[in-house]
Design a protein around this motif. Structure first.
Motif, PDB file in Angstrom:
ATOM      1  N   LEU A 109       0.847  -1.196   0.000  1.00  0.00           N
ATOM      2  CA  LEU A 109       0.000   0.000   0.000  1.00  0.00           C
ATOM      3  C   LEU A 109       0.881   1.243   0.000  1.00  0.00           C
ATOM      4  O   LEU A 109       1.989   1.236   0.550  1.00  0.00           O
ATOM      5  N   SER A 110       0.383   2.319  -0.557  1.00  0.00           N
ATOM      6  CA  SER A 110       1.182   3.546  -0.675  1.00  0.00           C
ATOM      7  C   SER A 110       1.655   4.058   0.681  1.00  0.00           C
ATOM      8  O   SER A 110       2.758   4.586   0.791  1.00  0.00           O
ATOM      9  N   VAL A 111       0.866   3.883   1.728  1.00  0.00           N
ATOM     10  CA  VAL A 111       1.266   4.358   3.059  1.00  0.00           C
ATOM     11  C   VAL A 111       2.460   3.584   3.609  1.00  0.00           C
ATOM     12  O   VAL A 111       3.123   4.045   4.540  1.00  0.00           O
ATOM     13  N   ASP A 112       2.770   2.419   3.033  1.00  0.00           N
ATOM     14  CA  ASP A 112       3.864   1.581   3.506  1.00  0.00           C
ATOM     15  C   ASP A 112       5.110   1.661   2.625  1.00  0.00           C
ATOM     16  O   ASP A 112       6.115   1.001   2.916  1.00  0.00           O
ATOM     17  N   LEU A 113       5.083   2.449   1.556  1.00  0.00           N
ATOM     18  CA  LEU A 113       6.197   2.487   0.602  1.00  0.00           C
ATOM     19  C   LEU A 113       7.516   2.917   1.234  1.00  0.00           C
ATOM     20  O   LEU A 113       8.579   2.438   0.841  1.00  0.00           O
ATOM     21  N   ASP A 114       7.467   3.810   2.217  1.00  0.00           N
ATOM     22  CA  ASP A 114       8.706   4.306   2.832  1.00  0.00           C
ATOM     23  C   ASP A 114       9.460   3.221   3.596  1.00  0.00           C
ATOM     24  O   ASP A 114      10.623   3.418   3.946  1.00  0.00           O
ATOM     25  N   GLN A 115       8.840   2.091   3.823  1.00  0.00           N
ATOM     26  CA  GLN A 115       9.507   0.982   4.510  1.00  0.00           C
ATOM     27  C   GLN A 115      10.415   0.184   3.574  1.00  0.00           C
ATOM     28  O   GLN A 115      11.124  -0.722   4.029  1.00  0.00           O
ATOM     29  N   TYR A 116      10.396   0.525   2.281  1.00  0.00           N
ATOM     30  CA  TYR A 116      11.131  -0.253   1.288  1.00  0.00           C
ATOM     31  C   TYR A 116      12.210   0.612   0.630  1.00  0.00           C
ATOM     32  O   TYR A 116      12.036   1.811   0.440  1.00  0.00           O
TER      33      TYR A 116
END
Length: 138
Positions: A109-116
């Protein structure tokens, strides 16, 4: 039957010490987004084809992306700058599957992209899609 030798690569982004490109190579990319607006991400193992296990169809045009400050040097001696036509797609079958070209494939999900750890060039494409600022020509 002879096996295919794997070619290694080094990427340079905004590096003044990068070698000069000797080729301009066309590439193509499909940004796959499911019905829940999750984006299909893959972590590559090598420089081969990018199979994900997901079958997708093209639904739109995201843009043309190139950056003369993004150079890729291969161990076989090729030094390239890519320009890429990027498209938007939706899944129609299959499941995210790891293979000998990818050791990680998942919906994010877009809200989780910063984890990658996403390459800046791909991050720009995803950002353009999410912001609705496409088609991008640059």
């Amino acid at each position: 039957m002879r096996g295919t030798a794997r070619t290694g690569r080094t990427e340079y982004l905004n590096d003044p010490d990068a070698p000069k490109a000797d080729t301009l190579v066309f590439a193509s990319n499909l940004l796959v987004v499911d019905d829940d607006s999750a984006i299909l991400l893959q972590r590559r193992r090598d420089t081969g084809l990018e199979e994900t296990g997901v079958v997708a169809v093209v639904t739109g045009f995201l843009g043309v992306y190139t950056n003369p400050n993004h150079i890729v040097a291969y161990t076989d001696g090729e030094i390239r700058q890519q320009y890429e036509n990027a498209y938007i797609g939706r899944p129609v079958g299959g499941e995210p599957t790891i293979n000998d070209e990818a050791d990680g494939v998942r919906w994010v999900l877009s809200v989780d992209l910063d984890q990658y750890d996403i390459h800046p060039g791909m991050r720009q494409q995803i950002g353009d899609y999410l912001a609705g600022t496409y088609p991008y020509l640059g």
